[in-house]
Design a protein around this motif. Sequence first.
Motif, PDB file in Angstrom:
ATOM      1  N   LEU A 354       0.826  -1.213   0.000  1.00 13.02           N
ATOM      2  CA  LEU A 354       0.000   0.000   0.000  1.00 13.02           C
ATOM      3  C   LEU A 354       0.857   1.259   0.000  1.00 13.02           C
ATOM      4  CD1 LEU A 354      -2.748   1.423   0.228  1.00 13.02           C
ATOM      5  CD2 LEU A 354      -2.576   1.185   2.719  1.00 13.02           C
ATOM      6  N   LEU A 355       1.883   1.302   0.861  1.00 14.18           N
ATOM      7  CA  LEU A 355       2.748   2.479   0.915  1.00 14.18           C
ATOM      8  C   LEU A 355       3.455   2.695  -0.415  1.00 14.18           C
ATOM      9  CD1 LEU A 355       4.003   4.771   2.553  1.00 14.18           C
ATOM     10  CD2 LEU A 355       5.773   3.170   3.298  1.00 14.18           C
ATOM     11  N   SER A 356       3.898   1.615  -1.046  1.00 14.84           N
ATOM     12  CA  SER A 356       4.556   1.722  -2.344  1.00 14.84           C
ATOM     13  C   SER A 356       3.605   2.297  -3.385  1.00 14.84           C
ATOM     14  CB  SER A 356       5.060   0.347  -2.788  1.00 14.84           C
ATOM     15  OG  SER A 356       5.622   0.408  -4.080  1.00 14.84           O
ATOM     16  N   GLU A 357       2.346   1.849  -3.352  1.00 14.65           N
ATOM     17  CA  GLU A 357       1.353   2.326  -4.321  1.00 14.65           C
ATOM     18  C   GLU A 357       1.076   3.813  -4.141  1.00 14.65           C
ATOM     19  OE1 GLU A 357      -3.441   1.826  -5.080  1.00 14.65           O
ATOM     20  OE2 GLU A 357      -2.320   0.166  -4.180  1.00 14.65           O
ATOM     21  N   VAL A 358       0.866   4.220  -2.882  1.00 17.93           N
ATOM     22  CA  VAL A 358       0.534   5.621  -2.614  1.00 17.93           C
ATOM     23  C   VAL A 358       1.694   6.542  -2.967  1.00 17.93           C
ATOM     24  CG1 VAL A 358      -0.038   7.276  -0.806  1.00 17.93           C
ATOM     25  CG2 VAL A 358      -1.164   5.041  -0.839  1.00 17.93           C
ATOM     26  N   THR A 359       2.897   6.191  -2.545  1.00 15.37           N
ATOM     27  CA  THR A 359       4.054   7.056  -2.831  1.00 15.37           C
ATOM     28  C   THR A 359       4.374   7.093  -4.327  1.00 15.37           C
ATOM     29  OG1 THR A 359       5.520   5.193  -2.262  1.00 15.37           O
ATOM     30  CG2 THR A 359       5.092   6.841  -0.549  1.00 15.37           C
ATOM     31  N   ARG A 360       4.092   6.003  -5.036  1.00  9.33           N
ATOM     32  CA  ARG A 360       4.272   6.013  -6.505  1.00  9.33           C
ATOM     33  C   ARG A 360       3.325   7.017  -7.148  1.00  9.33           C
ATOM     34  NH1 ARG A 360       1.219   4.056 -10.182  1.00  9.33           N
ATOM     35  NH2 ARG A 360       0.083   2.698  -8.721  1.00  9.33           N
ATOM     36  N   ILE A 361       2.072   7.025  -6.693  1.00  4.13           N
ATOM     37  CA  ILE A 361       1.088   7.963  -7.244  1.00  4.13           C
ATOM     38  C   ILE A 361       1.504   9.406  -6.950  1.00  4.13           C
ATOM     39  CG2 ILE A 361      -1.294   8.763  -7.020  1.00  4.13           C
ATOM     40  CD1 ILE A 361      -2.074   5.819  -6.510  1.00  4.13           C
ATOM     41  N   LEU A 362       1.990   9.655  -5.735  1.00  2.93           N
ATOM     42  CA  LEU A 362       2.461  11.006  -5.408  1.00  2.93           C
ATOM     43  C   LEU A 362       3.618  11.413  -6.314  1.00  2.93           C
ATOM     44  CD1 LEU A 362       2.419  10.912  -1.486  1.00  2.93           C
ATOM     45  CD2 LEU A 362       0.696  11.883  -3.006  1.00  2.93           C
ATOM     46  N   ARG A 363       4.531  10.486  -6.556  1.00  2.41           N
ATOM     47  CA  ARG A 363       5.679  10.786  -7.417  1.00  2.41           C
ATOM     48  C   ARG A 363       5.226  11.058  -8.844  1.00  2.41           C
ATOM     49  NH1 ARG A 363       9.827   6.019  -8.404  1.00  2.41           N
ATOM     50  NH2 ARG A 363       7.983   5.308  -9.530  1.00  2.41           N
ATOM     51  N   GLU A 364       4.277  10.250  -9.342  1.00  2.00           N
ATOM     52  CA  GLU A 364       3.799  10.430 -10.719  1.00  2.00           C
ATOM     53  C   GLU A 364       3.076  11.756 -10.911  1.00  2.00           C
ATOM     54  OE1 GLU A 364       1.469   6.953 -11.340  1.00  2.00           O
ATOM     55  OE2 GLU A 364       3.207   5.677 -11.828  1.00  2.00           O
ATOM     56  N   HIS A 365       2.559  12.326  -9.821  1.00  3.14           N
ATOM     57  CA  HIS A 365       1.920  13.636  -9.902  1.00  3.14           C
ATOM     58  C   HIS A 365       2.896  14.764  -9.590  1.00  3.14           C
ATOM     59  CE1 HIS A 365      -1.775  11.221  -9.860  1.00  3.14           C
ATOM     60  NE2 HIS A 365      -2.387  12.295 -10.330  1.00  3.14           N
ATOM     61  N   GLY A 366       4.195  14.431  -9.551  1.00  6.78           N
ATOM     62  CA  GLY A 366       5.223  15.455  -9.383  1.00  6.78           C
ATOM     63  C   GLY A 366       5.338  16.000  -7.979  1.00  6.78           C
ATOM     64  N   LEU A 367       4.953  15.207  -6.967  1.00  2.00           N
ATOM     65  CA  LEU A 367       4.987  15.684  -5.588  1.00  2.00           C
ATOM     66  C   LEU A 367       6.170  15.099  -4.831  1.00  2.00           C
ATOM     67  CD1 LEU A 367       1.196  15.445  -4.670  1.00  2.00           C
ATOM     68  CD2 LEU A 367       2.463  17.392  -5.598  1.00  2.00           C
ATOM     69  N   SER A 368       6.781  15.894  -3.990  1.00  2.00           N
ATOM     70  CA  SER A 368       7.871  15.452  -3.124  1.00  2.00           C
ATOM     71  C   SER A 368       7.374  15.398  -1.690  1.00  2.00           C
ATOM     72  CB  SER A 368       9.065  16.413  -3.202  1.00  2.00           C
ATOM     73  OG  SER A 368       9.658  16.366  -4.477  1.00  2.00           O
ATOM     74  N   VAL A 369       7.697  14.317  -0.989  1.00  2.00           N
ATOM     75  CA  VAL A 369       7.278  14.149   0.404  1.00  2.00           C
ATOM     76  C   VAL A 369       8.308  14.817   1.303  1.00  2.00           C
ATOM     77  CG1 VAL A 369       6.784  12.492   2.231  1.00  2.00           C
ATOM     78  CG2 VAL A 369       6.087  11.992  -0.128  1.00  2.00           C
ATOM     79  N   MET A 370       7.863  15.821   2.074  1.00  2.00           N
ATOM     80  CA  MET A 370       8.741  16.538   2.980  1.00  2.00           C
ATOM     81  C   MET A 370       8.803  15.863   4.352  1.00  2.00           C
ATOM     82  SD  MET A 370       9.379  18.692   0.702  1.00  2.00           S
ATOM     83  CE  MET A 370      10.513  19.735   1.586  1.00  2.00           C
ATOM     84  N   ARG A 371       7.685  15.271   4.750  1.00  2.00           N
ATOM     85  CA  ARG A 371       7.617  14.556   6.020  1.00  2.00           C
ATOM     86  C   ARG A 371       6.457  13.574   5.937  1.00  2.00           C
ATOM     87  NH1 ARG A 371       5.669  15.625  11.329  1.00  2.00           N
ATOM     88  NH2 ARG A 371       4.845  17.654  10.728  1.00  2.00           N
ATOM     89  N   ALA A 372       6.559  12.459   6.653  1.00  2.00           N
ATOM     90  CA  ALA A 372       5.501  11.455   6.574  1.00  2.00           C
ATOM     91  C   ALA A 372       5.388  10.682   7.874  1.00  2.00           C
ATOM     92  CB  ALA A 372       5.773  10.488   5.415  1.00  2.00           C
ATOM     93  N   GLY A 373       4.174  10.229   8.161  1.00  2.00           N
ATOM     94  CA  GLY A 373       3.920   9.336   9.282  1.00  2.00           C
ATOM     95  C   GLY A 373       3.015   8.215   8.818  1.00  2.00           C
ATOM     96  N   VAL A 374       3.402   6.986   9.078  1.00  2.00           N
ATOM     97  CA  VAL A 374       2.645   5.811   8.645  1.00  2.00           C
ATOM     98  C   VAL A 374       2.298   4.984   9.872  1.00  2.00           C
ATOM     99  CG1 VAL A 374       2.704   3.697   7.267  1.00  2.00           C
ATOM    100  CG2 VAL A 374       3.808   5.775   6.400  1.00  2.00           C
ATOM    101  N   THR A 375       1.041   4.600   9.995  1.00  2.00           N
ATOM    102  CA  THR A 375       0.587   3.841  11.146  1.00  2.00           C
ATOM    103  C   THR A 375      -0.396   2.770  10.704  1.00  2.00           C
ATOM    104  OG1 THR A 375       0.769   5.795  12.556  1.00  2.00           O
ATOM    105  CG2 THR A 375      -0.552   3.994  13.395  1.00  2.00           C
ATOM    106  N   THR A 376      -0.350   1.617  11.362  1.00  2.00           N
ATOM    107  CA  THR A 376      -1.326   0.560  11.144  1.00  2.00           C
ATOM    108  C   THR A 376      -2.110   0.345  12.431  1.00  2.00           C
ATOM    109  OG1 THR A 376       0.160  -0.530   9.573  1.00  2.00           O
ATOM    110  CG2 THR A 376      -1.671  -1.825  10.415  1.00  2.00           C
ATOM    111  N   VAL A 377      -3.422   0.457  12.334  1.00  2.00           N
ATOM    112  CA  VAL A 377      -4.295   0.261  13.488  1.00  2.00           C
ATOM    113  C   VAL A 377      -5.243  -0.885  13.149  1.00  2.00           C
ATOM    114  CG1 VAL A 377      -5.944   1.329  15.064  1.00  2.00           C
ATOM    115  CG2 VAL A 377      -4.183   2.729  13.976  1.00  2.00           C
ATOM    116  N   GLY A 378      -4.961  -2.054  13.710  1.00  2.00           N
ATOM    117  CA  GLY A 378      -5.752  -3.228  13.335  1.00  2.00           C
ATOM    118  C   GLY A 378      -5.552  -3.536  11.870  1.00  2.00           C
ATOM    119  N   GLU A 379      -6.634  -3.523  11.102  1.00  2.00           N
ATOM    120  CA  GLU A 379      -6.547  -3.776   9.665  1.00  2.00           C
ATOM    121  C   GLU A 379      -6.511  -2.484   8.848  1.00  2.00           C
ATOM    122  OE1 GLU A 379      -9.767  -6.263   8.529  1.00  2.00           O
ATOM    123  OE2 GLU A 379      -8.958  -8.067   9.490  1.00  2.00           O
TER     124      GLU A 379
END
Length: 452
Positions: A354-379
């Motif tokens: 999922l993270l790979s998919e989302v960050t790929r889409i951000l990259r394809e839209h020309g966006l750079s990630v300045m900061r990020a937080g990823v969390t899994t809560v249950g499912e």
Amino acid sequence: MAKVCWPYFDPEYENLSSRINPPRVSVDNTSCEDCTLVKVDSMNKPGILLEVVQVLTDLDLTITKAYISSDGGWFMDVFHVLDHQGNKITDSKTIEYIEKVLGPKSQASAALNTWPSKRVGVHSLGDHTAIELIGRDRPGLLSEISAVLADLRFNVLAAEVWTHNRRIACVLYVNDDSTSRAVDDPSRLSAMEEQLNNVLRGCEEEDEKVARASFSVGSTHVDRRLHQMLFADKDYEGNKLVDSSSQGFKPEIKVERCEEKDYSVINVSCKDRAKLMFDIVCTLTDMQYVVFHANISSDGPCASQEYYIRHKDGCTLHSEAEKERVIKCLEAAIHRRVSEGLSLELCAKDRMGLLSEVTRILREHGLSVMRAGVTTVGEQAVNVFYVRDASGNPVDVKTIEALRQEIGHTMMINVKNKVHVGKSKESGPAGGSAGWAKTSFFFGNLLERFLA
């Protein structure tokens, strides 16, 4: 040679003082009309101030004022705190947790295991492998990192990503996709480390010595670890602060001398934000300075913090070079967590890649990630990205709408286009002020809406 005999030393003696004078913690909602007072009295010990501040900030509490005194072997603190909505702390579980973790029978590591809102940190996740990455930042780098992990069948449970001064530091917690357990196969770990190092170094030969992937051991708090990684990477050198003078983000830091008590006095004035005190105390602690007294206050959107310190060896800051280094390091610590521009808050059912998919889409839209937080809560996976375009400029409306169209049907997306630097007492959700901003994302409401 004559036999040397040393007197017997009872190992329990070291803990005698704390057992005779156990810590006293009180959460007071009656003395002050507009905030909760958290009072901590205990025997002084190295790192105790950072420990207390860390507990309060991990609960997403805002420290509006604080009075610190730890001279003479005794630690006495008073914190004026609010919850993330700007109200007093009335939740009984939160109050009980504060009293337990800071009180006489505190078991900090055990308590952090059980606190349900503790998001990212080695205490909260259980069976996982922790990975630390440091290197030169570039557009699309997070997408490349997450793609490597997905290809190797590593699922990202949680992650924190900071960028500062063209450097990136990441702490990721992963497990095996098929077993949901930590990976202990040396060949798989070696392959992951090699591929991540190749991604970090890219085509820059000079990055071979300053980019690395490693496996974390121990239980250092994740935000503190990110500060340590960037500090060791010397991201403060040539520190180029974001040109945000109109918003008042540039901190003013002075180092003076208190002749009467032989302290060095550090005065910090800057825009107030969440976790500001933690970032400053964390940096001073890791630079081997001891805080003996401190006064913390916030006046509307501005914060004023004063620290009376000495080096661990008892010396004050004498040389101009040392003073300048402290100023640069504190400036860097304050700005590492500042994120301007667009905030994307995403919630979806967790799945492999999922993270790979989302960050790929951000990259394809020309966006750079300045900061990020990823969390899994249950499912459910909750991801927060602070993004700008590839040139570092704000994201335009067309890009936002294109993102909504592409990923809005598979996950909940919340877009905020504000300056994310914390919150002041005068602006908040209740008042609906246009100046409302925040640093950390409170995923509870988003998750509730997603599950409804």
